[in-house]
Design a protein around this motif. Structure first.
Motif, PDB file in Angstrom:
ATOM      1  N   ILE A 206       0.464  54.177  27.754  1.00  0.00           N
ATOM      2  CA  ILE A 206       1.060  53.151  28.604  1.00  0.00           C
ATOM      3  C   ILE A 206       2.324  53.733  29.222  1.00  0.00           C
ATOM      4  O   ILE A 206       3.244  54.136  28.510  1.00  0.00           O
ATOM      5  N   CYS A 269      -2.791  53.636  31.316  1.00  0.00           N
ATOM      6  CA  CYS A 269      -2.372  52.387  31.949  1.00  0.00           C
ATOM      7  C   CYS A 269      -0.991  52.584  32.569  1.00  0.00           C
ATOM      8  O   CYS A 269      -0.008  52.786  31.852  1.00  0.00           O
ATOM      9  N   ILE A 326      -4.754  46.639  38.388  1.00  0.00           N
ATOM     10  CA  ILE A 326      -5.292  46.792  37.040  1.00  0.00           C
ATOM     11  C   ILE A 326      -5.778  45.463  36.474  1.00  0.00           C
ATOM     12  O   ILE A 326      -5.214  44.409  36.755  1.00  0.00           O
ATOM     13  N   ILE A 342      -6.230  43.421  31.072  1.00  0.00           N
ATOM     14  CA  ILE A 342      -6.338  44.885  31.124  1.00  0.00           C
ATOM     15  C   ILE A 342      -7.296  45.394  30.053  1.00  0.00           C
ATOM     16  O   ILE A 342      -8.185  46.217  30.334  1.00  0.00           O
TER      17      ILE A 342
END
Length: 388
Positions: A206, A269, A326, A342
């Protein structure tokens, strides 16, 4: 069997037949987990342990017998014996269910390929039929890191169904038994399959130490990911802000991604929606063999992002992998709802799911993930696929 992968790999390369005794069931307190094996070759050489010494002698003799007879696989049950606990019982008081089978590497090249991946450190899953029709017990199927099913004795819907279970457990990084079949529409045979998995936890990377990242790190941890949060700003990238992350890294996102290991199960992500971070990061990520690349931002941000990525030399084929904006359309607004959106998209992409409500589909619930993701193939599948 993966506890003795090095030796089994050598025996397979030498085309040396052997007997394999595997723990396929455990009840109570047992020394070693399901999937642990002993193997014995034709010269009587033994490798491995299944009970810390309690029942090895009896299992060794059974292996020699099965190897000499070259017959059907045999089952043995070892439990605690009050009369002679140190002979064939388990002194710890537990019970073991053992499957013993003869293995000829020349007729099972897929097993050698799986062991080669394990020895070289690549993720792999071997599905072993432990209960079912006599002619199928002991059959093995190999699924590689990209979800590809290698040739083996299982065919048709049964092969796809077992492959789907193995692929799911490989992504989760977990050895376990799975019940397969019993459905006339997909797989009439009812089987119990032990899936041996060699894999670490999948990674979720992330980028962007924001509130959405905190919620996503919690959701990723819940799903079994090893979660890393990375941001170049030390004031925001702190362990206190991300208690559910396995690690918090202060670094420029693209520089960190360039030096950290990734593979086909890795989810990237990008939540920064800041071009100075996003463009170099996505330019790199879209060229890597990861399973998912998603980036947060509005439609307007997305269009501008695509323009900048083209200027940076990213190809149309690479950009087709980008999930931007996303997430799935759940109407999410809060960080927690967005995290569900997500992760839902990550799950759908990994399983080649449609993302549609089940009420709008007909037939078996898991039909698409089996037929589309793991259709019969003799080679590896891509590490990713568009949801279309």
């Amino acid at each position: 069997m993966l506890n003795i992968a090095d030796t089994l790999h050598s025996w397979c390369r030498e085309a040396r037949p052997f007997a394999l005794a595997t723990v396929v069931g455990v009840r109570g307190s047992a020394p070693l987990p399901v999937g642990t094996s002993i193997a014995v070759d034709g010269d009587g050489n033994a490798v491995g342990s299944i009970s810390g010494g309690c029942v090895e002698g009896a299992v060794y003799e059974l292996c020699r017998q099965v190897l000499d007879d070259q017959g059907a696989p045999q089952r043995a049950w070892f439990g605690y014996s009050d009369d002679d606990a140190f002979a064939v019982g388990l002194t710890c008081g537990g019970e073991l269910d053992i499957l013993v089978q003869a293995v000829d590497p020349e007729t099972q090249p897929h097993l050698g390929a799986a062991l080669a991946d394990v020895v070289e450190g690549r993720p792999a899953a071997v599905a072993q039929v432990v209960e079912g029709p006599e002619e199928l017990v002991g059959a093995m199927l190999y699924v590689d890191a990209a979800g590809g099913i290698r040739p083996g004795p299982l065919t048709g819907p049964l092969r796809r169904e077992v492959g789907a279970q193995a692929w799911a457990l490989l992504r989760a990084g977990r050895t376990a038994r799975a019940e397969v079949g019993g459905d006339a529409a997909t797989c009439p045979e009812r089987l119990s399959v032990l899936v041996h998995v060699h894999a670490s936890r999948p990674r979720m990377l992330i980028f962007g130490a924001v509130d959405f990242a905190a919620a996503l790190s919690r959701a990723g941890s819940f799903l079994g990911y090893h979660v890393t949060v990375c941001d170049a700003r030390p004031v925001f990238a702190t362990e206190a802000r991300f208690p559910y992350a396995d690690e918090v890294v202060v670094d420029w996102p693209h520089r960190y991604l360039a030096q950290t290991p990734v593979e086909a199960r890795t989810a990237v992500c990008v939540l920064t929606h800041d071009a100075k971070f996003d463009i170099p990061l996505l330019s790199l990520a879209l060229g890597l063999p990861v399973g998912y690349v998603g980036a947060m931002g509005s439609r307007r941000t997305h269009e501008e992002r695509l323009r900048r990525l083209r200027e940076a030399g990213v190809t149309n084929e690479q950009m087709a992998r980008l999930r931007s904006p996303i997430g799935l359309d759940l109407g999410a607004r809060t960080p927690e709802e967005t995290a569900v959106s997500i992760t839902a998209e990550i799950i759908a992409q990994a399983n080649r799911g449609s993302g549609l409500p089940l009420t709008r589909r007909t037939g078996p619930i898991h039909r698409d993930s089996v037929e589309e993701a793991l259709a019969d193939t003799t080679g590896p599948r891509p590490a990713y696929a568009s949801l279309g």
